[in-house]
Design a protein around this motif. Structure first.
Motif, PDB file in Angstrom:
ATOM      1  N   LEU A  67       0.826  -1.208   0.000  1.00 25.07           N
ATOM      2  CA  LEU A  67       0.000   0.000   0.000  1.00 25.07           C
ATOM      3  C   LEU A  67       0.861   1.259   0.000  1.00 25.07           C
ATOM      4  N   LEU A  68       1.935   1.228   0.772  1.00 22.38           N
ATOM      5  CA  LEU A  68       2.834   2.377   0.820  1.00 22.38           C
ATOM      6  C   LEU A  68       3.524   2.590  -0.529  1.00 22.38           C
ATOM      7  N   ASP A  69       3.925   1.503  -1.180  1.00 23.50           N
ATOM      8  CA  ASP A  69       4.570   1.618  -2.494  1.00 23.50           C
ATOM      9  C   ASP A  69       3.628   2.251  -3.512  1.00 23.50           C
ATOM     10  N   ALA A  70       2.358   1.843  -3.486  1.00 27.69           N
ATOM     11  CA  ALA A  70       1.391   2.392  -4.438  1.00 27.69           C
ATOM     12  C   ALA A  70       1.209   3.886  -4.219  1.00 27.69           C
ATOM     13  N   LEU A  71       1.118   4.302  -2.963  1.00 31.27           N
ATOM     14  CA  LEU A  71       0.973   5.722  -2.652  1.00 31.27           C
ATOM     15  C   LEU A  71       2.232   6.486  -3.054  1.00 31.27           C
ATOM     16  N   TYR A  72       3.384   5.919  -2.764  1.00 35.98           N
ATOM     17  CA  TYR A  72       4.638   6.598  -3.074  1.00 35.98           C
ATOM     18  C   TYR A  72       4.790   6.798  -4.583  1.00 35.98           C
ATOM     19  N   ARG A  73       4.345   5.822  -5.353  1.00 36.92           N
ATOM     20  CA  ARG A  73       4.425   5.956  -6.815  1.00 36.92           C
ATOM     21  C   ARG A  73       3.468   7.044  -7.298  1.00 36.92           C
ATOM     22  N   GLN A  96       2.611   9.673  -5.664  1.00 36.34           N
ATOM     23  CA  GLN A  96       3.210  10.947  -5.283  1.00 36.34           C
ATOM     24  C   GLN A  96       4.482  11.256  -6.074  1.00 36.34           C
ATOM     25  N   ASN A  97       5.108  10.203  -6.605  1.00 36.34           N
ATOM     26  CA  ASN A  97       6.363  10.361  -7.342  1.00 36.34           C
ATOM     27  C   ASN A  97       6.259   9.626  -8.678  1.00 36.34           C
ATOM     28  N   PRO A  98       5.537  10.190  -9.650  1.00 36.93           N
ATOM     29  CA  PRO A  98       5.297   9.484 -10.921  1.00 36.93           C
ATOM     30  C   PRO A  98       6.563   9.171 -11.709  1.00 36.93           C
ATOM     31  N   ASP A  99       7.668   9.859 -11.437  1.00 34.75           N
ATOM     32  CA  ASP A  99       8.922   9.586 -12.131  1.00 34.75           C
ATOM     33  C   ASP A  99       9.815   8.605 -11.373  1.00 34.75           C
ATOM     34  N   LEU A 100       9.248   7.904 -10.427  1.00 27.65           N
ATOM     35  CA  LEU A 100      10.025   6.972  -9.611  1.00 27.65           C
ATOM     36  C   LEU A 100      10.634   5.868 -10.475  1.00 27.65           C
ATOM     37  N   PRO A 101      11.932   5.597 -10.355  1.00 30.53           N
ATOM     38  CA  PRO A 101      12.538   4.505 -11.133  1.00 30.53           C
ATOM     39  C   PRO A 101      11.926   3.160 -10.771  1.00 30.53           C
ATOM     40  N   GLU A 102      11.877   2.262 -11.720  1.00 29.43           N
ATOM     41  CA  GLU A 102      11.304   0.939 -11.486  1.00 29.43           C
ATOM     42  C   GLU A 102      12.053   0.186 -10.395  1.00 29.43           C
ATOM     43  N   SER A 103      13.335   0.494 -10.246  1.00 24.16           N
ATOM     44  CA  SER A 103      14.140  -0.188  -9.235  1.00 24.16           C
ATOM     45  C   SER A 103      13.684   0.118  -7.810  1.00 24.16           C
ATOM     46  N   LYS A 104      12.890   1.196  -7.654  1.00 31.36           N
ATOM     47  CA  LYS A 104      12.403   1.567  -6.325  1.00 31.36           C
ATOM     48  C   LYS A 104      10.906   1.322  -6.176  1.00 31.36           C
ATOM     49  N   ALA A 105      10.339   0.547  -7.073  1.00 34.10           N
ATOM     50  CA  ALA A 105       8.887   0.343  -7.068  1.00 34.10           C
ATOM     51  C   ALA A 105       8.403  -0.385  -5.822  1.00 34.10           C
ATOM     52  N   ASP A 106       9.245  -1.202  -5.221  1.00 37.05           N
ATOM     53  CA  ASP A 106       8.822  -1.961  -4.029  1.00 37.05           C
ATOM     54  C   ASP A 106       9.700  -1.635  -2.826  1.00 37.05           C
ATOM     55  N   MET A 107      10.219  -0.433  -2.779  1.00 34.30           N
ATOM     56  CA  MET A 107      11.170  -0.077  -1.724  1.00 34.30           C
ATOM     57  C   MET A 107      10.574  -0.127  -0.324  1.00 34.30           C
ATOM     58  N   TRP A 108       9.303   0.248  -0.180  1.00 31.29           N
ATOM     59  CA  TRP A 108       8.728   0.273   1.155  1.00 31.29           C
ATOM     60  C   TRP A 108       8.290  -1.110   1.611  1.00 31.29           C
ATOM     61  N   ARG A 109       7.896  -1.963   0.675  1.00 29.55           N
ATOM     62  CA  ARG A 109       7.626  -3.361   1.043  1.00 29.55           C
ATOM     63  C   ARG A 109       8.913  -4.019   1.541  1.00 29.55           C
ATOM     64  N   LEU A 110      10.005  -3.799   0.827  1.00 28.49           N
ATOM     65  CA  LEU A 110      11.284  -4.378   1.244  1.00 28.49           C
ATOM     66  C   LEU A 110      11.744  -3.786   2.578  1.00 28.49           C
ATOM     67  N   TYR A 111      11.470  -2.513   2.761  1.00 30.69           N
ATOM     68  CA  TYR A 111      11.848  -1.861   4.021  1.00 30.69           C
ATOM     69  C   TYR A 111      11.162  -2.527   5.205  1.00 30.69           C
TER      70      TYR A 111
END
Length: 227
Positions: A101-107, A109-124
């Motif tokens: 859920l956090l990753d979806a919200l972060y994306r 808020q940050n539409p230019d987010l690199p794909e490499s960070k698409a699941d950063m909060w799940r991993l966190y």
């Protein structure tokens, strides 16, 4: 060496209505009880330190251990008995679900987010076996100043960290974007009027890092003298 306290020593006197207010007459004799020393507890506090999140691995606290840790965390100074804090526990599969859920919200808020960070909060949230979200919820209508209530929440966080250390677990207290962003915090169950005081990550230590430099007492301690 001080004598251990007996059950008679520690039995609290019956509380009277007057005793609930400042200035009430003391219910004790004025004689100090024998000091209940706990040198092992003091030694633990002297060597406690936060561990990097990368060093917190499985296993984490069991449900029974976590209940015990949170019960200790709730035994903190709380002027007015307002309980101006609470805990949100993220463990097991809930970590990945909350992270998604956090990753979806972060994306969003940050539409230019690199794909490499698409699941950063799940991993966190998956790094530590258990994460406790410490929530500060001061009551602005109470007579107790809001600042004092916020300090009580901080005390609860420190008590949780210390209790985890006493059980042999490691802990790190962080406050990243999910705790600072109101929309993200709401996804985790934080309500209006509340604020995240920190994410306290818990797990078994995978390393014993060296202690960091601590302030010298003369730099932080002043003994007041009349001017």
């Amino acid at each position: 060496m001080s004598e251990p306290l007996t059950q008679q020593d520690i039995r609290a006197p019956a509380e009277t209505p007057a005793a609930r207010h400042h200035g009430a007459a003391p219910t004790h004799s004025g004689v100090a009880l024998p000091r209940a020393e706990a040198p092992e507890a003091l030694a633990l506090l002297e060597r406690r330190r936060s561990l990097p999140l990368r060093s917190l691995v499985e296993p984490g606290p069991t449900p029974a251990e976590l209940d015990r840790l949170l019960a200790v965390a709730a035994r903190v100074p709380d002027h007015g008995r307002l309980v101006p804090w609470r805990f949100i526990v993220l463990s097991g599969e809930a970590r990945a679900q909350a992270g998604g859920l956090l990753d979806a919200l972060y994306r969003r808020q940050n539409p230019d987010l690199p794909e490499s960070k698409a699941d950063m909060w799940r991993l966190y949230l998956l790094r530590a076996p258990v994460t406790v979200v410490l929530v500060s919820r001061p009551d602005p209508a109470a007579k107790v100043p809001v600042f004092n209530q916020i300090l009580s929440a901080g005390a609860a966080g420190m008590a949780l960290v210390s209790a985890a250390t006493a059980l042999g677990y490691g802990a790190q207290w962080l406050l990243k974007w999910p705790g600072r962003d109101p929309e993200a915090a709401a996804l985790l169950g934080v309500r209006a009027g509340e604020q995240v005081a920190g994410f306290i990550h818990l797990g078994s230590p995978a390393e014993r890092p060296d202690d960091r430099p601590r302030p010298a007492l003369p730099d932080v301690v002043t003994h007041w003298q009349p001017g």
